[in-house]
Write a protein that holds these residues in place. Structure first.
Motif, PDB file in Angstrom:
ATOM      1  N   LYS A  13       0.820  -1.219   0.000  1.00 19.67           N
ATOM      2  CA  LYS A  13       0.000   0.000   0.000  1.00 19.67           C
ATOM      3  C   LYS A  13       0.853   1.267   0.000  1.00 19.67           C
ATOM      4  CE  LYS A  13      -3.746  -2.308   2.366  1.00 19.67           C
ATOM      5  NZ  LYS A  13      -4.416  -2.531   3.626  1.00 19.67           N
ATOM      6  N   ASP A  14       2.002   1.220   0.675  1.00 17.14           N
ATOM      7  CA  ASP A  14       2.893   2.377   0.768  1.00 17.14           C
ATOM      8  C   ASP A  14       4.321   1.868   0.639  1.00 17.14           C
ATOM      9  OD1 ASP A  14       4.691   4.378   1.750  1.00 17.14           O
ATOM     10  OD2 ASP A  14       3.038   5.328   2.836  1.00 17.14           O
ATOM     11  N   ILE A  15       4.907   2.040  -0.525  1.00 18.28           N
ATOM     12  CA  ILE A  15       6.224   1.465  -0.798  1.00 18.28           C
ATOM     13  C   ILE A  15       7.302   2.020   0.127  1.00 18.28           C
ATOM     14  CG2 ILE A  15       6.924   3.058  -2.641  1.00 18.28           C
ATOM     15  CD1 ILE A  15       7.926   0.378  -4.079  1.00 18.28           C
ATOM     16  N   HIS A  16       7.185   3.266   0.547  1.00 24.30           N
ATOM     17  CA  HIS A  16       8.179   3.854   1.442  1.00 24.30           C
ATOM     18  C   HIS A  16       8.129   3.192   2.818  1.00 24.30           C
ATOM     19  CE1 HIS A  16       9.360   6.986  -1.402  1.00 24.30           C
ATOM     20  NE2 HIS A  16       8.073   7.071  -1.714  1.00 24.30           N
ATOM     21  N   SER A  18       6.889   0.208   3.443  1.00 18.75           N
ATOM     22  CA  SER A  18       7.285  -1.188   3.264  1.00 18.75           C
ATOM     23  C   SER A  18       8.805  -1.313   3.156  1.00 18.75           C
ATOM     24  CB  SER A  18       6.617  -1.776   2.022  1.00 18.75           C
ATOM     25  OG  SER A  18       5.221  -1.849   2.207  1.00 18.75           O
ATOM     26  N   LYS A  19       9.427  -0.426   2.418  1.00 18.55           N
ATOM     27  CA  LYS A  19      10.885  -0.430   2.284  1.00 18.55           C
ATOM     28  C   LYS A  19      11.532  -0.284   3.657  1.00 18.55           C
ATOM     29  CE  LYS A  19      14.675   2.050  -0.026  1.00 18.55           C
ATOM     30  NZ  LYS A  19      15.446   2.664   1.021  1.00 18.55           N
ATOM     31  N   GLU A  20      11.051   0.671   4.439  1.00 18.49           N
ATOM     32  CA  GLU A  20      11.588   0.904   5.780  1.00 18.49           C
ATOM     33  C   GLU A  20      11.429  -0.338   6.655  1.00 18.49           C
ATOM     34  OE1 GLU A  20      10.390   3.697   9.547  1.00 18.49           O
ATOM     35  OE2 GLU A  20      10.305   4.621   7.551  1.00 18.49           O
ATOM     36  N   PHE A  21      10.259  -0.978   6.589  1.00 21.66           N
ATOM     37  CA  PHE A  21       9.997  -2.169   7.387  1.00 21.66           C
ATOM     38  C   PHE A  21      10.951  -3.304   7.015  1.00 21.66           C
ATOM     39  CE2 PHE A  21       7.999  -6.323   7.823  1.00 21.66           C
ATOM     40  CZ  PHE A  21       7.701  -6.325   9.176  1.00 21.66           C
ATOM     41  N   TYR A  22      11.075  -3.589   5.728  1.00 21.53           N
ATOM     42  CA  TYR A  22      11.919  -4.707   5.303  1.00 21.53           C
ATOM     43  C   TYR A  22      13.407  -4.407   5.504  1.00 21.53           C
ATOM     44  CZ  TYR A  22       7.927  -7.375   3.925  1.00 21.53           C
ATOM     45  OH  TYR A  22       6.755  -8.084   3.969  1.00 21.53           O
ATOM     46  N   GLU A  23      13.800  -3.148   5.430  1.00 22.02           N
ATOM     47  CA  GLU A  23      15.177  -2.794   5.762  1.00 22.02           C
ATOM     48  C   GLU A  23      15.447  -3.060   7.241  1.00 22.02           C
ATOM     49  OE1 GLU A  23      16.320   0.572   2.421  1.00 22.02           O
ATOM     50  OE2 GLU A  23      15.489   1.250   4.337  1.00 22.02           O
ATOM     51  N   ALA A  24      14.456  -2.838   8.092  1.00 21.03           N
ATOM     52  CA  ALA A  24      14.606  -3.138   9.517  1.00 21.03           C
ATOM     53  C   ALA A  24      14.800  -4.639   9.747  1.00 21.03           C
ATOM     54  CB  ALA A  24      13.395  -2.628  10.305  1.00 21.03           C
ATOM     55  N   LEU A  25      14.289  -5.460   8.822  1.00 21.37           N
ATOM     56  CA  LEU A  25      14.483  -6.908   8.901  1.00 21.37           C
ATOM     57  C   LEU A  25      15.807  -7.351   8.285  1.00 21.37           C
ATOM     58  CD1 LEU A  25      10.933  -8.242   7.952  1.00 21.37           C
ATOM     59  CD2 LEU A  25      11.921  -8.017  10.232  1.00 21.37           C
ATOM     60  N   GLY A  26      16.581  -6.394   7.775  1.00 19.19           N
ATOM     61  CA  GLY A  26      17.885  -6.709   7.220  1.00 19.19           C
ATOM     62  C   GLY A  26      17.958  -6.796   5.707  1.00 19.19           C
ATOM     63  N   ILE A  40      13.278  -4.158  -5.590  1.00 18.73           N
ATOM     64  CA  ILE A  40      13.675  -5.530  -5.331  1.00 18.73           C
ATOM     65  C   ILE A  40      14.645  -5.477  -4.155  1.00 18.73           C
ATOM     66  CG2 ILE A  40      14.716  -7.628  -6.274  1.00 18.73           C
ATOM     67  CD1 ILE A  40      12.119  -6.673  -7.709  1.00 18.73           C
ATOM     68  N   LEU A  41      14.354  -6.251  -3.116  1.00 17.37           N
ATOM     69  CA  LEU A  41      15.157  -6.268  -1.899  1.00 17.37           C
ATOM     70  C   LEU A  41      15.695  -7.668  -1.660  1.00 17.37           C
ATOM     71  CD1 LEU A  41      12.742  -4.256   0.436  1.00 17.37           C
ATOM     72  CD2 LEU A  41      14.602  -3.355  -0.947  1.00 17.37           C
ATOM     73  N   LYS A  42      16.860  -7.733  -1.002  1.00 22.49           N
ATOM     74  CA  LYS A  42      17.489  -9.032  -0.766  1.00 22.49           C
ATOM     75  C   LYS A  42      18.067  -9.098   0.639  1.00 22.49           C
ATOM     76  CE  LYS A  42      20.685 -12.312  -2.690  1.00 22.49           C
ATOM     77  NZ  LYS A  42      21.742 -12.605  -3.607  1.00 22.49           N
ATOM     78  N   ASN A  43      17.939 -10.276   1.247  1.00 19.19           N
ATOM     79  CA  ASN A  43      18.564 -10.585   2.527  1.00 19.19           C
ATOM     80  C   ASN A  43      19.084 -12.009   2.403  1.00 19.19           C
ATOM     81  OD1 ASN A  43      19.173 -11.483   5.129  1.00 19.19           O
ATOM     82  ND2 ASN A  43      17.620 -10.199   6.066  1.00 19.19           N
ATOM     83  N   ILE A  48      12.710 -10.381  -2.278  1.00 19.10           N
ATOM     84  CA  ILE A  48      11.316  -9.961  -2.330  1.00 19.10           C
ATOM     85  C   ILE A  48      11.202  -8.741  -3.236  1.00 19.10           C
ATOM     86  CG2 ILE A  48      10.695 -10.874  -0.049  1.00 19.10           C
ATOM     87  CD1 ILE A  48      10.868  -8.004   1.027  1.00 19.10           C
ATOM     88  N   GLY A  49      10.074  -8.613  -3.873  1.00 19.11           N
ATOM     89  CA  GLY A  49       9.777  -7.428  -4.658  1.00 19.11           C
ATOM     90  C   GLY A  49       8.649  -6.666  -3.980  1.00 19.11           C
ATOM     91  N   LEU A  50       8.769  -5.365  -3.926  1.00 15.43           N
ATOM     92  CA  LEU A  50       7.713  -4.502  -3.400  1.00 15.43           C
ATOM     93  C   LEU A  50       7.115  -3.749  -4.579  1.00 15.43           C
ATOM     94  CD1 LEU A  50       9.590  -2.974  -0.313  1.00 15.43           C
ATOM     95  CD2 LEU A  50       8.194  -5.069  -0.397  1.00 15.43           C
ATOM     96  N   PHE A  51       5.809  -3.872  -4.763  1.00 11.74           N
ATOM     97  CA  PHE A  51       5.140  -3.256  -5.912  1.00 11.74           C
ATOM     98  C   PHE A  51       3.888  -2.534  -5.430  1.00 11.74           C
ATOM     99  CE2 PHE A  51       7.532  -6.862  -7.396  1.00 11.74           C
ATOM    100  CZ  PHE A  51       8.149  -6.392  -8.540  1.00 11.74           C
ATOM    101  N   GLN A  52       3.858  -1.233  -5.597  1.00 11.38           N
ATOM    102  CA  GLN A  52       2.700  -0.443  -5.189  1.00 11.38           C
ATOM    103  C   GLN A  52       1.849  -0.115  -6.413  1.00 11.38           C
ATOM    104  OE1 GLN A  52       3.517   3.014  -2.714  1.00 11.38           O
ATOM    105  NE2 GLN A  52       1.695   4.038  -3.492  1.00 11.38           N
ATOM    106  N   GLY A  53       0.587  -0.542  -6.392  1.00 12.78           N
ATOM    107  CA  GLY A  53      -0.356  -0.206  -7.450  1.00 12.78           C
ATOM    108  C   GLY A  53      -0.175  -0.962  -8.749  1.00 12.78           C
ATOM    109  N   MET A  54       0.572  -2.057  -8.751  1.00 15.52           N
ATOM    110  CA  MET A  54       0.830  -2.777  -9.998  1.00 15.52           C
ATOM    111  C   MET A  54       0.009  -4.054 -10.144  1.00 15.52           C
ATOM    112  SD  MET A  54       4.845  -2.283 -10.642  1.00 15.52           S
ATOM    113  CE  MET A  54       5.558  -0.657 -10.755  1.00 15.52           C
TER     114      MET A  54
END
Length: 123
Positions: A13-16, A18-26, A40-43, A48-54
């Motif tokens: 719903k809010d990519i910013h 979500s990005k902050e949340f998943y960065e907190a998970l590493g 696209i994020l990696k740990n 995982i891919g984060l896609f808002q409105g797609m």
């Protein structure tokens, strides 16, 4: 049949946020464009891919031709060949790749529980 790099694509719903949340998970950004509402994020080996409105639902994603670092691999099964093999096994499609083309293409199937699976080849 090699399916390629695997990831979970999340409809956010809010990519910013979500990005902050998943960065907190590493997780760290591997690619994408936040201005275009996708990242696209990696740990470790997890992508995982984060896609808002797609798209409406979260989905499993396979990228033929890529490894887990979104790097090209030398040998891979073309998305159209994967599609033909799945058709031969009676799998039905939500969206099909044009089998008369070469290069980038994608198709979508849905598993028996309604989970969408995207096969997305970028080269």
């Amino acid at each position: 049949m090699e399916l390629g790099a695997f990831s979970i694509s999340l409809a956010v719903k809010d990519i910013h946020k979500s990005k902050e949340f998943y960065e907190a998970l590493g997780f760290q950004t591997l690619g994408g464009n936040i201005e275009q509402n996708w990242l696209i994020l990696k740990n470790g080996d997890t992508v995982i891919g984060l896609f808002q409105g797609m798209f409406e639902k979260n989905m499993l994603t396979f990228n033929p031709g890529w490894n887990q670092n979104a790097e090209n691999v030398e040998s891979f099964t073309d998305v159209r060949d994967i599609q033909k093999a799945l058709k031969a096994k009676g799998i039905s499609f939500v969206q099909e790749a044009d089998e008369s083309t070469e290069g980038p293409a994608h198709f979508t199937v849905v598993d028996p529980d309604g989970n969408p699976i995207l096969f997305d080849q970028h080269r």
